[in-house]
Design a protein around this motif. Structure first.
Motif, PDB file in Angstrom:
ATOM      1  N   SER A 159       0.814  -1.225   0.000  1.00  0.00           N
ATOM      2  CA  SER A 159       0.000   0.000   0.000  1.00  0.00           C
ATOM      3  C   SER A 159       0.846   1.273   0.000  1.00  0.00           C
ATOM      4  CB  SER A 159      -0.908   0.011   1.234  1.00  0.00           C
ATOM      5  OG  SER A 159      -0.131  -0.083   2.416  1.00  0.00           O
ATOM      6  N   GLU A 160       2.176   1.134  -0.073  1.00  0.00           N
ATOM      7  CA  GLU A 160       3.053   2.305  -0.008  1.00  0.00           C
ATOM      8  C   GLU A 160       3.244   2.942  -1.391  1.00  0.00           C
ATOM      9  OE1 GLU A 160       4.521   3.748   2.694  1.00  0.00           O
ATOM     10  OE2 GLU A 160       3.451   2.352   4.009  1.00  0.00           O
ATOM     11  N   MET A 161       3.431   4.248  -1.386  1.00  0.00           N
ATOM     12  CA  MET A 161       3.746   4.972  -2.627  1.00  0.00           C
ATOM     13  C   MET A 161       5.173   4.620  -3.062  1.00  0.00           C
ATOM     14  SD  MET A 161       1.246   7.003  -3.649  1.00  0.00           S
ATOM     15  CE  MET A 161       1.998   8.391  -4.496  1.00  0.00           C
ATOM     16  N   ALA A 162       5.395   4.541  -4.363  1.00  0.00           N
ATOM     17  CA  ALA A 162       6.727   4.253  -4.922  1.00  0.00           C
ATOM     18  C   ALA A 162       7.365   3.064  -4.223  1.00  0.00           C
ATOM     19  CB  ALA A 162       7.623   5.482  -4.811  1.00  0.00           C
ATOM     20  N   ARG A 163       6.568   2.011  -4.048  1.00  0.00           N
ATOM     21  CA  ARG A 163       7.008   0.876  -3.225  1.00  0.00           C
ATOM     22  C   ARG A 163       8.221   0.149  -3.799  1.00  0.00           C
ATOM     23  NH1 ARG A 163       1.514  -2.521  -4.685  1.00  0.00           N
ATOM     24  NH2 ARG A 163       2.030  -2.915  -6.883  1.00  0.00           N
ATOM     25  N   GLU A 164       8.370   0.155  -5.138  1.00  0.00           N
ATOM     26  CA  GLU A 164       9.493  -0.570  -5.748  1.00  0.00           C
ATOM     27  C   GLU A 164      10.810   0.202  -5.633  1.00  0.00           C
ATOM     28  OE1 GLU A 164       6.846   0.403  -7.556  1.00  0.00           O
ATOM     29  OE2 GLU A 164       5.754  -1.389  -8.244  1.00  0.00           O
ATOM     30  N   ASN A 165      10.727   1.495  -5.290  1.00  0.00           N
ATOM     31  CA  ASN A 165      11.923   2.346  -5.300  1.00  0.00           C
ATOM     32  C   ASN A 165      12.483   2.624  -3.904  1.00  0.00           C
ATOM     33  OD1 ASN A 165      12.257   3.186  -8.224  1.00  0.00           O
ATOM     34  ND2 ASN A 165      10.113   3.711  -7.864  1.00  0.00           N
ATOM     35  N   ARG A 166      11.907   2.022  -2.876  1.00  0.00           N
ATOM     36  CA  ARG A 166      12.315   2.344  -1.508  1.00  0.00           C
ATOM     37  C   ARG A 166      13.803   2.064  -1.268  1.00  0.00           C
ATOM     38  NH1 ARG A 166       8.428   3.712   2.311  1.00  0.00           N
ATOM     39  NH2 ARG A 166       6.714   4.674   1.173  1.00  0.00           N
ATOM     40  N   LEU A 167      14.249   0.891  -1.674  1.00  0.00           N
ATOM     41  CA  LEU A 167      15.646   0.522  -1.437  1.00  0.00           C
ATOM     42  C   LEU A 167      16.584   1.337  -2.324  1.00  0.00           C
ATOM     43  CD1 LEU A 167      17.542  -1.313   0.164  1.00  0.00           C
ATOM     44  CD2 LEU A 167      17.381  -2.982  -1.691  1.00  0.00           C
ATOM     45  N   LYS A 168      16.171   1.565  -3.570  1.00  0.00           N
ATOM     46  CA  LYS A 168      16.996   2.361  -4.496  1.00  0.00           C
ATOM     47  C   LYS A 168      17.253   3.751  -3.924  1.00  0.00           C
ATOM     48  CE  LYS A 168      17.109   4.272  -9.171  1.00  0.00           C
ATOM     49  NZ  LYS A 168      16.389   4.413 -10.451  1.00  0.00           N
ATOM     50  N   ASP A 169      16.210   4.382  -3.405  1.00  0.00           N
ATOM     51  CA  ASP A 169      16.362   5.717  -2.823  1.00  0.00           C
ATOM     52  C   ASP A 169      17.312   5.684  -1.630  1.00  0.00           C
ATOM     53  OD1 ASP A 169      14.566   6.576  -4.711  1.00  0.00           O
ATOM     54  OD2 ASP A 169      12.847   6.617  -3.359  1.00  0.00           O
ATOM     55  N   ALA A 170      17.222   4.607  -0.841  1.00  0.00           N
ATOM     56  CA  ALA A 170      18.042   4.510   0.368  1.00  0.00           C
ATOM     57  C   ALA A 170      19.522   4.292   0.043  1.00  0.00           C
ATOM     58  CB  ALA A 170      17.530   3.384   1.258  1.00  0.00           C
ATOM     59  N   VAL A 171      19.805   3.336  -0.841  1.00  0.00           N
ATOM     60  CA  VAL A 171      21.213   3.023  -1.127  1.00  0.00           C
ATOM     61  C   VAL A 171      21.853   4.068  -2.040  1.00  0.00           C
ATOM     62  CG1 VAL A 171      20.915   0.537  -0.786  1.00  0.00           C
ATOM     63  CG2 VAL A 171      20.715   1.483  -3.089  1.00  0.00           C
ATOM     64  N   GLY A 172      21.013   4.807  -2.771  1.00  0.00           N
ATOM     65  CA  GLY A 172      21.553   5.842  -3.663  1.00  0.00           C
ATOM     66  C   GLY A 172      22.400   6.860  -2.927  1.00  0.00           C
ATOM     67  N   GLY A 173      22.004   7.158  -1.691  1.00  0.00           N
ATOM     68  CA  GLY A 173      22.744   8.129  -0.888  1.00  0.00           C
ATOM     69  C   GLY A 173      24.096   7.628  -0.426  1.00  0.00           C
ATOM     70  N   MET A 174      24.347   6.324  -0.579  1.00  0.00           N
ATOM     71  CA  MET A 174      25.625   5.747  -0.131  1.00  0.00           C
ATOM     72  C   MET A 174      26.610   5.599  -1.284  1.00  0.00           C
ATOM     73  SD  MET A 174      24.680   5.681   2.896  1.00  0.00           S
ATOM     74  CE  MET A 174      26.160   5.064   3.670  1.00  0.00           C
ATOM     75  N   ARG A 175      26.201   5.957  -2.499  1.00  0.00           N
ATOM     76  CA  ARG A 175      27.144   5.912  -3.631  1.00  0.00           C
ATOM     77  C   ARG A 175      28.307   6.881  -3.357  1.00  0.00           C
ATOM     78  NH1 ARG A 175      25.641   3.178  -8.257  1.00  0.00           N
ATOM     79  NH2 ARG A 175      23.426   2.642  -8.464  1.00  0.00           N
ATOM     80  N   GLY A 176      29.495   6.439  -3.669  1.00  0.00           N
ATOM     81  CA  GLY A 176      30.675   7.252  -3.403  1.00  0.00           C
ATOM     82  C   GLY A 176      31.289   7.001  -2.041  1.00  0.00           C
ATOM     83  N   LYS A 177      30.577   6.276  -1.175  1.00  0.00           N
ATOM     84  CA  LYS A 177      31.107   5.958   0.161  1.00  0.00           C
ATOM     85  C   LYS A 177      31.609   4.524   0.241  1.00  0.00           C
ATOM     86  CE  LYS A 177      28.110   9.331   2.418  1.00  0.00           C
ATOM     87  NZ  LYS A 177      27.063   9.572   3.434  1.00  0.00           N
ATOM     88  N   TYR A 178      31.179   3.698  -0.709  1.00  0.00           N
ATOM     89  CA  TYR A 178      31.585   2.295  -0.739  1.00  0.00           C
ATOM     90  C   TYR A 178      31.995   1.923  -2.165  1.00  0.00           C
ATOM     91  CZ  TYR A 178      29.379   1.803   3.840  1.00  0.00           C
ATOM     92  OH  TYR A 178      29.043   1.941   5.162  1.00  0.00           O
ATOM     93  N   ASP A 179      32.960   1.006  -2.264  1.00  0.00           N
ATOM     94  CA  ASP A 179      33.323   0.471  -3.578  1.00  0.00           C
ATOM     95  C   ASP A 179      32.246  -0.484  -4.072  1.00  0.00           C
ATOM     96  OD1 ASP A 179      36.179   1.501  -3.932  1.00  0.00           O
ATOM     97  OD2 ASP A 179      36.306   0.543  -1.964  1.00  0.00           O
ATOM     98  N   PHE A 180      31.718  -1.307  -3.132  1.00  0.00           N
ATOM     99  CA  PHE A 180      30.686  -2.281  -3.470  1.00  0.00           C
ATOM    100  C   PHE A 180      29.572  -2.241  -2.431  1.00  0.00           C
ATOM    101  CE2 PHE A 180      34.535  -3.994  -5.412  1.00  0.00           C
ATOM    102  CZ  PHE A 180      34.097  -4.370  -6.671  1.00  0.00           C
TER     103      PHE A 180
END
Length: 288
Positions: free
Chosen positions: A135-156
């Motif tokens: 029932s959540e909005m943009a339910r498929e993108n929840r993890l993408k939005d979260a991990v996107g902010g960690m790009r540049g902080k980890y190699d993998f």
């Protein structure tokens, strides 16, 4: 006859207070320049094929080679978390809170769980996420939005997926750049992979155009059996160069390591299992 009542002292073992889990702000400083972050979902809808084992041990091997790795435990069973010795009773927030309560990913990360390896843990709360996400909005993108902010902080960033094709797995497919698919060297090895590839194509066409297979990993390989060799030949014929050159052997030590809360590179550093995951890590780095 007089009954004498004596007080009995309590000889129960003293309760040793447990130290609270470290938080992201306690993370050791990174000593190299992190390049482009590669987000890899470790995925197969079949259970028992070595997803969590691979997530833990590949992450640890990459960390020991000087890479910065974040392991996201997206499986409600939380095998990656327990397999790395995380005491679940001490976890106050987990990946469930990131997906459903808008908690920033940084706030749930436990840093330096092994050399170069951090983890975003899972608890049993995650079991309800499949239903609650519907029932959540943009339910498929929840993890993408979260991990996107960690790009540049980890190699993998490695995502350990649940053995299903539900909403948690769809979140991983949308968040990932590439997929690493473990296939066990047993009868019906390719069964179910077809459905996974169909799901990947649907997500690729609608939600994540860059999604592709990063590699196929042969697990539970037993060089003594004809069946293992036949499965290797069949998988290599089907997937070609996508198959990693290094198969992961079936060993007792690999099965034991999680119960001691250690990756195989710590538990049995000179054993076949550890050496195989080190070779796999070299292949992963070489693929870029």
């Amino acid at each position: 006859m007089e009954v004498v009542v004596r007080e009995v002292e309590d000889y129960a073992a003293p309760v040793i207070p447990q130290e609270p889990l470290k938080s992201y702000k306690d993370k050791a400083p990174v000593r190299h320049v992190v390049g482009q972050t590669k987000i890899i979902a470790i995925i197969n809808q079949k259970g028992g094929v070595g997803k969590s084992t691979t997530a833990i041990n590949l992450g640890a091997a990459l960390g020991e080679m000087g890479k910065q790795v974040l392991l996201v435990d997206l499986d409600p069973q939380g095998n990656c978390s327990s397999g790395l010795g995380v005491e679940k009773s001490l976890i106050q927030q987990c990946i469930y809170d990131v997906l459903l309560n808008d908690v920033p990913l940084e706030e749930v990360i436990i840093p330096d769980i092994a050399e170069g390896l951090d983890i975003a843990p899972a608890t049993i709360n995650l079991a309800g996420a499949e239903v609650e996400l519907v029932s959540e909005m943009a339910r498929e993108n929840r993890l993408k939005d979260a991990v996107g902010g960690m790009r540049g902080k980890y190699d993998f960033i490695l995502i350990d997926c649940p053995p299903s094709l539900g909403l948690l797995t769809v979140n991983a497919l949308v968040a990932a750049d590439k997929l690493l698919i473990p296939i066990q060297c047993e009868f019906y090895a390719l069964e179910g992979v077809t459905k996974l590839l169909e799901s990947m194509k649907r997500v690729k066409s609608r939600l994540n155009p860059t999604l592709d297979i990063y590699g196929i990993l042969l697990t539970m390989y037993d060089s003594r059996t004809t069946l293992s060799k036949q499965v290797v030949d069949e998988v290599r014929e089907y997937f070609g160069r996508l198959v990693f050159a290094t198969p992961i052997p079936r060993t007792v030590k690999l099965s034991e390591a999680p119960s001691f809360g250690q990756p195989i590179t710590q538990y049995d550093p000179k054993g076949r299992g550890a050496l195989s995951y080190i070779e796999l890590a070299k292949e992963v780095i070489a693929r870029g």
